[in-house]
Design a protein around this motif. Structure first.
Motif, PDB file in Angstrom:
ATOM      1  N   ILE A 181       0.850  -1.187   0.000  1.00 44.86           N
ATOM      2  CA  ILE A 181       0.000   0.000   0.000  1.00 44.86           C
ATOM      3  C   ILE A 181       0.887   1.238   0.000  1.00 44.86           C
ATOM      4  CG2 ILE A 181      -1.788   1.272   1.240  1.00 44.86           C
ATOM      5  CD1 ILE A 181      -2.737  -1.398   0.145  1.00 44.86           C
ATOM      6  N   HIS A 182       0.672   2.093  -1.009  1.00 42.47           N
ATOM      7  CA  HIS A 182       1.494   3.303  -1.142  1.00 42.47           C
ATOM      8  C   HIS A 182       0.638   4.563  -1.206  1.00 42.47           C
ATOM      9  CE1 HIS A 182       4.911   0.698  -1.855  1.00 42.47           C
ATOM     10  NE2 HIS A 182       4.188   0.072  -2.768  1.00 42.47           N
ATOM     11  N   GLY A 183      -0.591   4.480  -0.798  1.00 38.20           N
ATOM     12  CA  GLY A 183      -1.494   5.624  -0.845  1.00 38.20           C
ATOM     13  C   GLY A 183      -2.858   5.226  -0.341  1.00 38.20           C
ATOM     14  N   ASP A 184      -3.866   5.865  -0.871  1.00 36.17           N
ATOM     15  CA  ASP A 184      -5.239   5.567  -0.470  1.00 36.17           C
ATOM     16  C   ASP A 184      -5.614   4.146  -0.876  1.00 36.17           C
ATOM     17  OD1 ASP A 184      -5.442   8.155   0.431  1.00 36.17           O
ATOM     18  OD2 ASP A 184      -6.411   8.890  -1.391  1.00 36.17           O
ATOM     19  N   PHE A 185      -6.495   3.531  -0.074  1.00 37.28           N
ATOM     20  CA  PHE A 185      -6.968   2.189  -0.402  1.00 37.28           C
ATOM     21  C   PHE A 185      -8.383   2.012   0.102  1.00 37.28           C
ATOM     22  CE2 PHE A 185      -5.165   1.691   3.785  1.00 37.28           C
ATOM     23  CZ  PHE A 185      -5.975   0.761   4.426  1.00 37.28           C
ATOM     24  N   VAL A 186      -9.044   1.001  -0.446  1.00 37.08           N
ATOM     25  CA  VAL A 186     -10.411   0.657  -0.062  1.00 37.08           C
ATOM     26  C   VAL A 186     -10.370  -0.728   0.572  1.00 37.08           C
ATOM     27  CG1 VAL A 186     -12.744   0.192  -0.927  1.00 37.08           C
ATOM     28  CG2 VAL A 186     -11.348   1.981  -1.994  1.00 37.08           C
TER      29      VAL A 186
END
Length: 82
Positions: free
Chosen positions: A70-75
């Protein structure tokens, strides 16, 4: 239900999908492969991670963090989401 969730994520322009499970690996992999064959979104990355101790959200999230995926926004979506 998995196919519906995958389709929902792909239509929402999610580019990478990580599935964590602690059982039914064969059935899940078959469903993922079938989805990839029948969808027009073949460029979406779908990865299946299997471990017996993926029995809590915290275990899966720790493993996801350790893998540096994960390198940013995620759901985050539970598998039984419809």
């Amino acid at each position: 239900m998995l196919v519906y969730s995958l389709e929902m994520l792909v239509r929402s322009n999610i580019q990478e999908i990580f599935i964590f499970c602690n059982q039914n690996q064969k059935e899940l992999q078959e469903a993922i492969n079938e989805f990839k064959r029948t969808t027009s979104h073949r460029d979406t990355l779908i990865q299946l991670f299997v471990r017996e101790d993926y029995d809590h959200l915290g275990t899966s999230m720790r493993d996801l963090d350790l893998r540096k995926l994960i390198h940013g926004d995620f759901v985050l979506v539970y598998g039984d989401c419809v």
